[in-house]
Design an enzyme around this catalytic site. Structure first.
Site, PDB file in Angstrom:
ATOM      1  N   PRO A  59       0.813  -1.223   0.000  1.00  0.00           N
ATOM      2  CA  PRO A  59       0.000   0.000   0.000  1.00  0.00           C
ATOM      3  C   PRO A  59       0.846   1.273   0.000  1.00  0.00           C
ATOM      4  CG  PRO A  59      -0.660  -1.480   1.794  1.00  0.00           C
ATOM      5  CD  PRO A  59       0.557  -2.060   1.170  1.00  0.00           C
ATOM      6  N   GLU A  96      -0.660  -7.418   8.405  1.00  0.00           N
ATOM      7  CA  GLU A  96      -0.321  -5.989   8.396  1.00  0.00           C
ATOM      8  C   GLU A  96       0.837  -5.686   7.450  1.00  0.00           C
ATOM      9  OE1 GLU A  96      -1.987  -3.227   9.930  1.00  0.00           O
ATOM     10  OE2 GLU A  96      -3.348  -4.939   9.786  1.00  0.00           O
ATOM     11  N   ARG A 150      -1.095  -8.630 -21.296  1.00  0.00           N
ATOM     12  CA  ARG A 150      -1.776  -8.119 -22.494  1.00  0.00           C
ATOM     13  C   ARG A 150      -0.867  -7.228 -23.344  1.00  0.00           C
ATOM     14  NH1 ARG A 150      -6.686  -6.442 -22.394  1.00  0.00           N
ATOM     15  NH2 ARG A 150      -6.453  -4.698 -23.785  1.00  0.00           N
ATOM     16  N   ASP A 155      -5.307   0.376 -26.923  1.00  0.00           N
ATOM     17  CA  ASP A 155      -5.915   0.476 -25.602  1.00  0.00           C
ATOM     18  C   ASP A 155      -6.025   1.914 -25.133  1.00  0.00           C
ATOM     19  OD1 ASP A 155      -6.258  -2.167 -25.303  1.00  0.00           O
ATOM     20  OD2 ASP A 155      -4.712  -2.477 -23.790  1.00  0.00           O
TER      21      ASP A 155
HETATM   22  C1  9D3 Z   1      -3.208   0.663   8.876  1.00  0.00           C
HETATM   23  C2  9D3 Z   1      -2.155   0.455   7.870  1.00  0.00           C
HETATM   24  N1  9D3 Z   1      -2.601  -0.336   6.734  1.00  0.00           N
HETATM   25  C3  9D3 Z   1      -1.847   0.160   5.553  1.00  0.00           C
HETATM   26  C4  9D3 Z   1      -2.685   0.992   4.662  1.00  0.00           C
HETATM   27  C5  9D3 Z   1      -2.368  -1.750   6.985  1.00  0.00           C
HETATM   28  C6  9D3 Z   1      -2.494  -2.624   5.804  1.00  0.00           C
HETATM   29  C7  9D3 Z   1      -3.664  -2.696   5.077  1.00  0.00           C
HETATM   30  C8  9D3 Z   1      -3.785  -3.562   4.002  1.00  0.00           C
HETATM   31  C9  9D3 Z   1      -1.431  -3.418   5.420  1.00  0.00           C
HETATM   32  C10 9D3 Z   1      -1.552  -4.291   4.352  1.00  0.00           C
HETATM   33  C11 9D3 Z   1      -2.739  -4.366   3.645  1.00  0.00           C
HETATM   34  C12 9D3 Z   1      -2.870  -5.296   2.522  1.00  0.00           C
HETATM   35  N2  9D3 Z   1      -2.729  -4.603   1.242  1.00  0.00           N
HETATM   36  C13 9D3 Z   1      -1.850  -4.978   0.323  1.00  0.00           C
HETATM   37  O1  9D3 Z   1      -1.145  -5.940   0.531  1.00  0.00           O
HETATM   38  C14 9D3 Z   1      -1.718  -4.195  -0.885  1.00  0.00           C
HETATM   39  C15 9D3 Z   1      -2.447  -3.066  -1.355  1.00  0.00           C
HETATM   40  C16 9D3 Z   1      -3.553  -2.331  -0.823  1.00  0.00           C
HETATM   41  O2  9D3 Z   1      -4.120  -2.622   0.230  1.00  0.00           O
HETATM   42  N3  9D3 Z   1      -4.007  -1.269  -1.532  1.00  0.00           N
HETATM   43  C17 9D3 Z   1      -3.473  -0.885  -2.710  1.00  0.00           C
HETATM   44  N4  9D3 Z   1      -2.450  -1.522  -3.241  1.00  0.00           N
HETATM   45  C18 9D3 Z   1      -1.956  -2.605  -2.571  1.00  0.00           C
HETATM   46  S1  9D3 Z   1      -0.663  -3.515  -3.074  1.00  0.00           S
HETATM   47  C19 9D3 Z   1      -0.721  -4.515  -1.766  1.00  0.00           C
END
Ligand code: 9D3
Length: 252
Positions: A89, A116, A154, A169
């Site tokens: 994230p 997490e 793709r 695209d």
């Molecule tokens: C409170 C902190 N959170 C971070 C935003 C904890 C958290 C939430 C969700 C930690 C890991 C996750 C799981 N998400 C992914 O592995 C992930 C992800 C996403 O949640 N949103 C956008 N892109 C991605 S890429 C991997």
């Protein structure tokens, strides 16, 4: 091209290679997909892949050792040293340019996290790039990994049918797509635009370009700043911006 995905849910990730364009591309041998489950690289009876975070707080953290041993297994027949991407994230937001760059590689290793997140020392030691798929919270990196594989595959030569090359695209030309219509000609009083039934290919092409410009101006105007626009495109846009601001009172 070969993808190696490190994931606690290999059967989920493999789904991407079973359907549609990516399914056909796999059958054609355009890419290969290998999965590696950190749980298979644990050494305790409980097959533990996560533990509580030092310092306390919510959630669990994926352990360094099973991840690293899974990565080492994925790398075993990889003399070239593939790029390691962690779907995260906090990563750089995925865009078409990154997809295209990765489509030029022969091998990519993707790390999909759960809980997490993963032990920070794994990132420091092994990860080359962190990629996010957008500012919303998911439950793990598997869907982002599948999304990335889909977007890359793709772009591989031969993945798409002759007619609809990846060049056509949306986002490849920097504009949104024009609207599409198929049979029947009328649905609940809504007619297919006449120009599409005219057989006049020049007019159809001009209409579609105008519709692309119109949609982009309406929904994603910031894309116009970096799109490759012809002089005719700019004229069309100026007309859309000024002439049609309030068509019913165009004269006063
Ligand atoms: C409170 C902190 N959170 C971070 C935003 C904890 C958290 C939430 C969700 C930690 C890991 C996750 C799981 N998400 C992914 O592995 C992930 C992800 C996403 O949640 N949103 C956008 N892109 C991605 S890429 C991997």
């Amino acid at each position: 091209m070969r993808f190696d995905v490190i994931t606690l849910f290999p059967e989920l990730v493999r789904q991407v290679a079973l359907h549609g364009i990516t399914g056909r591309a796999l059958d054609k041998g355009l890419f290969q997909l290998e999965t590696w489950n950190p749980r298979d690289f644990t050494n305790d009876v409980h097959r533990t892949v996560d533990d509580r975070p030092y310092g306390g707080g919510p959630g669990m953290v994926m352990l360094y050792q099973p991840l690293t041993d899974a990565l080492e297994a994925a790398r075993r027949d990889d003399p070239a040293g593939a790029k390691v991407v962690y779907l995260s994230p906090r990563g750089k937001r995925l865009e078409q340019a990154t997809v295209n760059e990765m489509a030029g590689r022969s091998r990519v290793i993707l790390i999909a996290g759960r809980y997490e997140g993963i032990d920070e020392r794994f990132i420091k030691a092994h990860v080359d790039e962190e990629i996010s798929v957008g500012d919303y919270v998911l439950s793990g990196g598997e869907l982002p990994a599948m999304l990335l594989i889909d977007a890359i595959v793709r772009q591989l030569p031969g993945a798409l049918g002759h007619k609809d090359s990846a060049q056509q695209d949306s986002f490849m030309n920097g504009l949104l797509d024009y609207p599409h219509f198929s049979r029947p000609e009328v649905i609940d009083g809504r007619r297919v635009p006449d120009v599409l039934l005219s057989g006049h290919h020049g007019n159809i092409e001009r209409w579609r370009r105008e519709q692309s410009l119109k949609a982009t101006l309406k929904w994603r105007p910031e894309l116009l700043d970096s799109a490759a626009l012809s002089n005719e495109d700019r004229q069309v846009l100026n007309k859309l911006k000024t002439g049609s601001r309030n068509p019913k009172v165009a004269d006063g």
